[in-house]
Every structure is written in C-alpha cells, then in structure tokens.
Write a protein that holds these residues in place. Sequence first.
Motif, PDB file in Angstrom:
ATOM      1  N   SER A  11     -26.492  -2.569  17.886  1.00  0.00           N
ATOM      2  CA  SER A  11     -27.810  -3.136  18.174  1.00  0.00           C
ATOM      3  C   SER A  11     -28.041  -4.428  17.399  1.00  0.00           C
ATOM      4  O   SER A  11     -28.559  -5.410  17.945  1.00  0.00           O
ATOM      5  CB  SER A  11     -28.913  -2.125  17.861  1.00  0.00           C
ATOM      6  OG  SER A  11     -28.905  -1.767  16.493  1.00  0.00           O
ATOM      7  N   GLY A  12     -27.645  -4.456  16.116  1.00  0.00           N
ATOM      8  CA  GLY A  12     -27.840  -5.661  15.324  1.00  0.00           C
ATOM      9  C   GLY A  12     -27.038  -6.831  15.838  1.00  0.00           C
ATOM     10  O   GLY A  12     -27.533  -7.964  15.926  1.00  0.00           O
ATOM     11  N   LEU A  13     -25.788  -6.592  16.222  1.00  0.00           N
ATOM     12  CA  LEU A  13     -24.944  -7.676  16.719  1.00  0.00           C
ATOM     13  C   LEU A  13     -25.371  -8.126  18.109  1.00  0.00           C
ATOM     14  O   LEU A  13     -25.295  -9.316  18.430  1.00  0.00           O
ATOM     15  CB  LEU A  13     -23.486  -7.234  16.715  1.00  0.00           C
ATOM     16  CG  LEU A  13     -22.855  -7.168  15.327  1.00  0.00           C
ATOM     17  CD1 LEU A  13     -21.555  -6.371  15.348  1.00  0.00           C
ATOM     18  CD2 LEU A  13     -22.603  -8.566  14.770  1.00  0.00           C
ATOM     19  N   ALA A  14     -25.836  -7.195  18.949  1.00  0.00           N
ATOM     20  CA  ALA A  14     -26.352  -7.589  20.264  1.00  0.00           C
ATOM     21  C   ALA A  14     -27.585  -8.455  20.109  1.00  0.00           C
ATOM     22  O   ALA A  14     -27.756  -9.456  20.829  1.00  0.00           O
ATOM     23  CB  ALA A  14     -26.670  -6.349  21.087  1.00  0.00           C
ATOM     24  N   CYS A  15     -28.438  -8.095  19.155  1.00  0.00           N
ATOM     25  CA  CYS A  15     -29.634  -8.905  18.893  1.00  0.00           C
ATOM     26  C   CYS A  15     -29.234 -10.282  18.377  1.00  0.00           C
ATOM     27  O   CYS A  15     -29.775 -11.305  18.823  1.00  0.00           O
ATOM     28  CB  CYS A  15     -30.518  -8.176  17.895  1.00  0.00           C
ATOM     29  SG  CYS A  15     -32.147  -8.929  17.675  1.00  0.00           S
ATOM     30  N   ALA A  16     -28.274 -10.329  17.462  1.00  0.00           N
ATOM     31  CA  ALA A  16     -27.819 -11.609  16.914  1.00  0.00           C
ATOM     32  C   ALA A  16     -27.244 -12.499  18.012  1.00  0.00           C
ATOM     33  O   ALA A  16     -27.509 -13.708  18.056  1.00  0.00           O
ATOM     34  CB  ALA A  16     -26.773 -11.363  15.826  1.00  0.00           C
ATOM     35  N   GLN A  17     -26.456 -11.918  18.891  1.00  0.00           N
ATOM     36  CA  GLN A  17     -25.847 -12.681  19.972  1.00  0.00           C
ATOM     37  C   GLN A  17     -26.910 -13.322  20.854  1.00  0.00           C
ATOM     38  O   GLN A  17     -26.835 -14.516  21.183  1.00  0.00           O
ATOM     39  CB  GLN A  17     -24.961 -11.753  20.808  1.00  0.00           C
ATOM     40  CG  GLN A  17     -24.295 -12.385  21.995  1.00  0.00           C
ATOM     41  CD  GLN A  17     -23.351 -11.411  22.684  1.00  0.00           C
ATOM     42  OE1 GLN A  17     -22.220 -11.219  22.247  1.00  0.00           O
ATOM     43  NE2 GLN A  17     -23.809 -10.771  23.755  1.00  0.00           N
ATOM     44  N   ALA A  18     -27.926 -12.536  21.237  1.00  0.00           N
ATOM     45  CA  ALA A  18     -28.986 -13.061  22.093  1.00  0.00           C
ATOM     46  C   ALA A  18     -29.832 -14.099  21.360  1.00  0.00           C
ATOM     47  O   ALA A  18     -30.224 -15.120  21.939  1.00  0.00           O
ATOM     48  CB  ALA A  18     -29.859 -11.915  22.593  1.00  0.00           C
ATOM     49  N   ALA A 299     -28.136   1.268  22.449  1.00  0.00           N
ATOM     50  CA  ALA A 299     -28.219   0.476  21.219  1.00  0.00           C
ATOM     51  C   ALA A 299     -28.124  -1.011  21.537  1.00  0.00           C
ATOM     52  O   ALA A 299     -28.876  -1.826  20.991  1.00  0.00           O
ATOM     53  CB  ALA A 299     -27.105   0.892  20.257  1.00  0.00           C
ATOM     54  N   TRP A 300     -27.189  -1.381  22.416  1.00  0.00           N
ATOM     55  CA  TRP A 300     -27.037  -2.783  22.837  1.00  0.00           C
ATOM     56  C   TRP A 300     -28.307  -3.279  23.524  1.00  0.00           C
ATOM     57  O   TRP A 300     -28.798  -4.381  23.238  1.00  0.00           O
ATOM     58  CB  TRP A 300     -25.839  -2.900  23.773  1.00  0.00           C
ATOM     59  CG  TRP A 300     -25.466  -4.288  24.165  1.00  0.00           C
ATOM     60  CD1 TRP A 300     -24.579  -5.110  23.530  1.00  0.00           C
ATOM     61  CD2 TRP A 300     -25.956  -5.034  25.293  1.00  0.00           C
ATOM     62  NE1 TRP A 300     -24.484  -6.318  24.194  1.00  0.00           N
ATOM     63  CE2 TRP A 300     -25.315  -6.298  25.276  1.00  0.00           C
ATOM     64  CE3 TRP A 300     -26.864  -4.750  26.307  1.00  0.00           C
ATOM     65  CZ2 TRP A 300     -25.571  -7.276  26.240  1.00  0.00           C
ATOM     66  CZ3 TRP A 300     -27.125  -5.724  27.274  1.00  0.00           C
ATOM     67  CH2 TRP A 300     -26.480  -6.966  27.232  1.00  0.00           C
ATOM     68  N   LEU A 301     -28.868  -2.462  24.409  1.00  0.00           N
ATOM     69  CA  LEU A 301     -30.085  -2.858  25.126  1.00  0.00           C
ATOM     70  C   LEU A 301     -31.266  -3.026  24.175  1.00  0.00           C
ATOM     71  O   LEU A 301     -32.079  -3.943  24.345  1.00  0.00           O
ATOM     72  CB  LEU A 301     -30.421  -1.827  26.197  1.00  0.00           C
ATOM     73  CG  LEU A 301     -29.521  -1.822  27.432  1.00  0.00           C
ATOM     74  CD1 LEU A 301     -29.853  -0.628  28.321  1.00  0.00           C
ATOM     75  CD2 LEU A 301     -29.690  -3.123  28.213  1.00  0.00           C
ATOM     76  N   SER A 302     -31.376  -2.162  23.166  1.00  0.00           N
ATOM     77  CA  SER A 302     -32.465  -2.293  22.203  1.00  0.00           C
ATOM     78  C   SER A 302     -32.383  -3.623  21.463  1.00  0.00           C
ATOM     79  O   SER A 302     -33.387  -4.311  21.278  1.00  0.00           O
ATOM     80  CB  SER A 302     -32.433  -1.136  21.204  1.00  0.00           C
ATOM     81  OG  SER A 302     -33.444  -1.274  20.225  1.00  0.00           O
ATOM     82  N   GLY A 303     -31.172  -4.003  21.043  1.00  0.00           N
ATOM     83  CA  GLY A 303     -31.010  -5.281  20.358  1.00  0.00           C
ATOM     84  C   GLY A 303     -31.367  -6.467  21.239  1.00  0.00           C
ATOM     85  O   GLY A 303     -32.043  -7.408  20.796  1.00  0.00           O
ATOM     86  N   THR A 304     -30.935  -6.439  22.486  1.00  0.00           N
ATOM     87  CA  THR A 304     -31.250  -7.563  23.377  1.00  0.00           C
ATOM     88  C   THR A 304     -32.730  -7.596  23.722  1.00  0.00           C
ATOM     89  O   THR A 304     -33.300  -8.673  23.899  1.00  0.00           O
ATOM     90  CB  THR A 304     -30.394  -7.486  24.656  1.00  0.00           C
ATOM     91  OG1 THR A 304     -30.613  -6.232  25.306  1.00  0.00           O
ATOM     92  CG2 THR A 304     -28.913  -7.626  24.338  1.00  0.00           C
ATOM     93  N   ARG A 305     -33.371  -6.432  23.820  1.00  0.00           N
ATOM     94  CA  ARG A 305     -34.803  -6.405  24.099  1.00  0.00           C
ATOM     95  C   ARG A 305     -35.608  -6.969  22.930  1.00  0.00           C
ATOM     96  O   ARG A 305     -36.621  -7.658  23.130  1.00  0.00           O
ATOM     97  CB  ARG A 305     -35.250  -4.979  24.415  1.00  0.00           C
ATOM     98  CG  ARG A 305     -34.772  -4.495  25.768  1.00  0.00           C
ATOM     99  CD  ARG A 305     -35.321  -3.124  26.109  1.00  0.00           C
ATOM    100  NE  ARG A 305     -34.749  -2.636  27.364  1.00  0.00           N
ATOM    101  CZ  ARG A 305     -35.079  -1.468  27.920  1.00  0.00           C
ATOM    102  NH1 ARG A 305     -35.967  -0.687  27.350  1.00  0.00           N
ATOM    103  NH2 ARG A 305     -34.503  -1.099  29.070  1.00  0.00           N
ATOM    104  N   LEU A 306     -35.184  -6.666  21.716  1.00  0.00           N
ATOM    105  CA  LEU A 306     -35.887  -7.249  20.570  1.00  0.00           C
ATOM    106  C   LEU A 306     -35.755  -8.761  20.570  1.00  0.00           C
ATOM    107  O   LEU A 306     -36.720  -9.489  20.313  1.00  0.00           O
ATOM    108  CB  LEU A 306     -35.352  -6.665  19.262  1.00  0.00           C
ATOM    109  CG  LEU A 306     -35.984  -7.224  17.999  1.00  0.00           C
ATOM    110  CD1 LEU A 306     -37.509  -7.135  18.027  1.00  0.00           C
ATOM    111  CD2 LEU A 306     -35.425  -6.539  16.765  1.00  0.00           C
ATOM    112  N   ALA A 307     -34.559  -9.266  20.867  1.00  0.00           N
ATOM    113  CA  ALA A 307     -34.371 -10.717  20.938  1.00  0.00           C
ATOM    114  C   ALA A 307     -35.299 -11.329  21.987  1.00  0.00           C
ATOM    115  O   ALA A 307     -35.878 -12.409  21.771  1.00  0.00           O
ATOM    116  CB  ALA A 307     -32.924 -11.051  21.262  1.00  0.00           C
ATOM    117  N   ALA A 308     -35.485 -10.644  23.111  1.00  0.00           N
ATOM    118  CA  ALA A 308     -36.385 -11.150  24.154  1.00  0.00           C
ATOM    119  C   ALA A 308     -37.840 -11.181  23.671  1.00  0.00           C
ATOM    120  O   ALA A 308     -38.601 -12.087  24.015  1.00  0.00           O
ATOM    121  CB  ALA A 308     -36.250 -10.290  25.399  1.00  0.00           C
TER     122      ALA A 308
END
Length: 312
Positions: A11-18, A299-308
Amino acid sequence: MRIVIIGAGMSGLACAQALEQMGHEVTLFDKGRGPGGRMSTRRVALDETHISFDHGAQFFTAREHAFRAQVEQWRKDGVVAPWPAAKEDAWVGTPGMNAPIAHMAKAHNTRFASHAMGLVREGAEWRVLLNDGSRHGPYDAAILALPAEQAAAFLGTYDLTMAACAITARSRPCWTAMIAFAERLPFESDVLDPSGPVGWAARNSAKPCRPVAEAWVVQASPEWSIQHLEDDAASVAGHLAGWLAQQGDGAPLPAPIHLSAHRWRYAVAPHSTKGALWNADLRLGACGDWLLGPRIELAWLSGTRLAALIGG
C-alpha cells in the motif's frame, strides 16, 4: 509536496508511485531489513543447497482494471508469473513473493532498516523520529502505511477519528512453518486441502522460478494461531510439520533438513469499505489492506485511493 510514508509494503509503495506521478516528492521509511513485509521471502542456505520460502502471502489475484494493468506491467518486467496450482487467477512474485515490492522500492527513495518511532508536528510541517534518535524532515504531509494496530499509535496524537478507525480494525495472526526435505514428498498435488489447525499448505518449490529443493510452507488457521499465539516457535513448527506428515498414505515422511516457524502477529486484515483516510487540514493520511480487505490487490488499491484523495 514533500511527503513521507511510514511503511514500504504494497500500500505504501502504491501510494508513493501514484503521488510521484502527480509530481510530489516522496520518502519512505520501513523498519524491515529489506523489501517484502507480509510478502516476504525467507532464503536458507544448507551446505550447497539453497531453499526459499514465501512465508507470508502465498499468492495474489488481480480483478480490478487498474491493478490488472499493474500486474501485466510486472509480468513484462519479469517480477510476477501465474501459478494456477493455487487457483485459476493466482499470481506470485518471481523469484520470490517479495519481487514486486523490491521492484517498486527501487523506483523510490526507500529507506529500509529505518524504524519510525513517532511523528512530530512542527507548525505546518512533519518530522519523523527514528529509533536511532535521528529526526528527518521537514515534510508537508505524512502517510501511515502500516497495519492498523501500529498506525493507531501514530494517529492517536493528532486525529482521534482516524485512530478509532484503526483501533477497531483488528487483524488476526498467523503462524507459518517452513519445512524442507532432501527428497520430493509423495504428494501429487502441490497444494493440500487444509484441515484441523492448518489453513494453507503448499509445495513452495513448485512455484515459478523457485529453487528445486523440496520446500513446503504450512500456515496455521487464524483460530489456531490465536490459541497458540505465544507458543514457542519450535513447538509450533513441530506441530505443523506433524500435520504435514499425516497427509500421506501412511508411510512416514523423511526427516526435514530445515524446520522453522515465523509468527505474523498482524496477518489477516478485516474487511472495510473506507478505502483510505485523509485529513486535509493536517495533511495526515493512512492506507493499507485494513481499510478494504485482506488481499494484496486491496492493499494496492488503498494506496492509490489515498494518492487520489491527496491529488496533484
């Protein structure tokens, strides 16, 4: 913005990527010695024999469009492959489950072996305190990509609503046994039907790109893990190895050449519909599977949703 993320799992890395795609500058801290978290791979060398165990998450699925696109990119990058023995749409990291995490971490300013002990708010900025006494920052925003039980300790000082959400999201534990043999076991199937204390048992060496040495991962059910949470690792390993020995045709199994156990205290996240948490006034957020459900994809979706929610 300059954004710090505590936790460099999926989740953290998906958020960082976005976030970096939006133009933000991101730094990640993770207490682990290397990439993986609950997607870790344990590697063991015995004389000239090399053995690997995916002792956390066993596989993942990809059902949402954006995550399917991410998995396809990972496949092209050579860090995932399908594993239909688990289920028709199952994927695994290659050569270990931690491969996608390691691949993502290389693209960001990720600092492993960096145990964050606290967040300090100074004016409109954030600083991170590590267990070695060092302070890092300033950052314009802070994100917690941790299991709910760990995130709650950070959130409680600044946002009681988010802290309460984390406190009520109780994860269930999992004991994992890692067992290796000098010869192949007489089981035709690479995945055994769970029963009794066991929730999952599979021939780890049958996954794509693994060492050929016969390696098995046997994971206890959450219920059994709760009952035996504080047991000695050696006794747990012996109990789960005993279950494996009972699954054959009655003939005794060879003695293992490696036997160990690992306890995941926060293994199986609860189901939720929150997705991600964001306090725009404080610029403080949280993401993780505990905000959606116990799957790597979530977990990946949660990170990308936070970035959004944070936006560009």
